[in-house]
Design an enzyme around this catalytic site. Structure first.
Site, PDB file in Angstrom:
ATOM      1  N   LYS A  41     -36.747 -75.043 -22.090  1.00  0.00           N
ATOM      2  CA  LYS A  41     -36.372 -75.185 -23.474  1.00  0.00           C
ATOM      3  C   LYS A  41     -35.546 -73.997 -23.938  1.00  0.00           C
ATOM      4  CE  LYS A  41     -40.901 -77.186 -24.559  1.00  0.00           C
ATOM      5  NZ  LYS A  41     -42.154 -76.949 -25.356  1.00  0.00           N
ATOM      6  N   GLY A  42     -35.689 -72.877 -23.214  1.00  0.00           N
ATOM      7  CA  GLY A  42     -35.212 -71.589 -23.704  1.00  0.00           C
ATOM      8  C   GLY A  42     -33.731 -71.497 -24.032  1.00  0.00           C
ATOM      9  N   GLU A  96     -28.523 -70.796 -19.087  1.00  0.00           N
ATOM     10  CA  GLU A  96     -29.907 -70.334 -18.973  1.00  0.00           C
ATOM     11  C   GLU A  96     -30.144 -69.265 -20.038  1.00  0.00           C
ATOM     12  OE1 GLU A  96     -32.847 -70.717 -18.404  1.00  0.00           O
ATOM     13  OE2 GLU A  96     -33.331 -70.317 -16.305  1.00  0.00           O
ATOM     14  N   ASP A  97     -31.386 -69.152 -20.480  1.00  0.00           N
ATOM     15  CA  ASP A  97     -31.693 -68.124 -21.483  1.00  0.00           C
ATOM     16  C   ASP A  97     -31.781 -66.742 -20.835  1.00  0.00           C
ATOM     17  OD1 ASP A  97     -34.012 -68.767 -20.101  1.00  0.00           O
ATOM     18  OD2 ASP A  97     -35.271 -69.020 -21.874  1.00  0.00           O
ATOM     19  N   ASP A 100     -34.430 -63.817 -14.561  1.00  0.00           N
ATOM     20  CA  ASP A 100     -35.518 -62.867 -14.364  1.00  0.00           C
ATOM     21  C   ASP A 100     -35.708 -62.677 -12.854  1.00  0.00           C
ATOM     22  OD1 ASP A 100     -37.695 -61.297 -15.321  1.00  0.00           O
ATOM     23  OD2 ASP A 100     -39.069 -62.963 -15.017  1.00  0.00           O
ATOM     24  N   LYS A 128     -32.112 -59.691 -16.440  1.00  0.00           N
ATOM     25  CA  LYS A 128     -33.010 -58.561 -16.152  1.00  0.00           C
ATOM     26  C   LYS A 128     -32.915 -58.275 -14.658  1.00  0.00           C
ATOM     27  CE  LYS A 128     -36.978 -60.111 -18.319  1.00  0.00           C
ATOM     28  NZ  LYS A 128     -38.341 -60.086 -18.867  1.00  0.00           N
ATOM     29  N   ARG A 162     -39.356 -68.910 -30.780  1.00  0.00           N
ATOM     30  CA  ARG A 162     -38.061 -69.443 -30.336  1.00  0.00           C
ATOM     31  C   ARG A 162     -37.052 -69.484 -31.483  1.00  0.00           C
ATOM     32  NH1 ARG A 162     -38.625 -71.674 -25.146  1.00  0.00           N
ATOM     33  NH2 ARG A 162     -40.611 -72.660 -24.693  1.00  0.00           N
TER      34      ARG A 162
END
Ligand code: IMP
Ligand code: MG
Length: 172
Positions: A41-42, A96-97, A100, A128, A162
């Site tokens: 959902k990000g 993509e949010d 990671d 990140k 969010r």
């Protein structure tokens, strides 16, 4: 539990960077039809802002990836909400949010590549790099950030935050 959020990237800075990314993509794919593939959902908030700044013939699709048992630790991923369109021969831009460990984008990239798109590029709002476990990098990165837990502008903690218009660090 007391949760405090400190602003890491302001609404104004996000807007400016999203405009820059949209301009770069619009130039790179000039004259082409692109399929923006938003990872739920990000990436919804980022994608919604980004696509409105593209000067391209743009399609929008969604995909959702999750672990088999809901925990990050297994590393086994599946398409929880699969792609509704065919990928073959299309210019796919995955949004993509946050990148990671890299597991999610690596998995998605492999699934997509097998379906013979004309091209695939990965766009992530946040990166990140210190947390990377698998070998993958994005073609376009909004902001490179330190190893902190981030919320806002689509990113959540237990489905909260969010809707924040900025990106913040969650201090617990
Ligand atoms: P990866 O597969 O480890 O790269 O995981 C990426 C996914 O984990 C992202 O799409 C987010 O949904 C989630 N995630 C990773 N870091 C954060 C964070 O700092 N805040 C919120 N969600 C995160
Ligand atoms: Mg995500």
């Amino acid at each position: 539990m007391n949760e405090k959020i400190s602003v890491l990237i302001s609404e104004e800075k996000i807007k400016k960077r999203v405009d820059e990314l949209a301009a770069q993509l619009s130039e790179c794919y000039s004259g082409e039809t692109v399929t923006m593939l938003c990872t739920l959902k990000g990436a919804v908030v980022f994608t919604a802002d980004l696509i409105r700044k593209l000067t391209l013939d743009t399609r929008l699709e969604f995909v959702r990836i999750s672990s088999y048992d809901g925990t990050e630790s297994t590393g086994k991923l599946k398409m929880k909400y699969p792609l509704e369109c065919s990928v073959k021969g299309k210019h796919i831009i995955v949004t993509e949010d946050i990148l990671d460990t890299g597991r999610t984008l690596k998995f998605l990239h492999e699934q997509l590549k097998a379906q013979e798109p004309a091209s695939i590029k990965l766009v992530t709002l946040l990166d990140k790099p210190d947390r990377r476990i698998v070998d993958i990098s994005a073609d376009y990165v909004g902001f490179t950030i330190p190893d902190k837990f981030i919320v806002g502008y689509g990113l959540d903690h237990d489905q909260k935050y969010r809707n924040l218009p900025y990106i913040g660090v969650l201090e617990q």
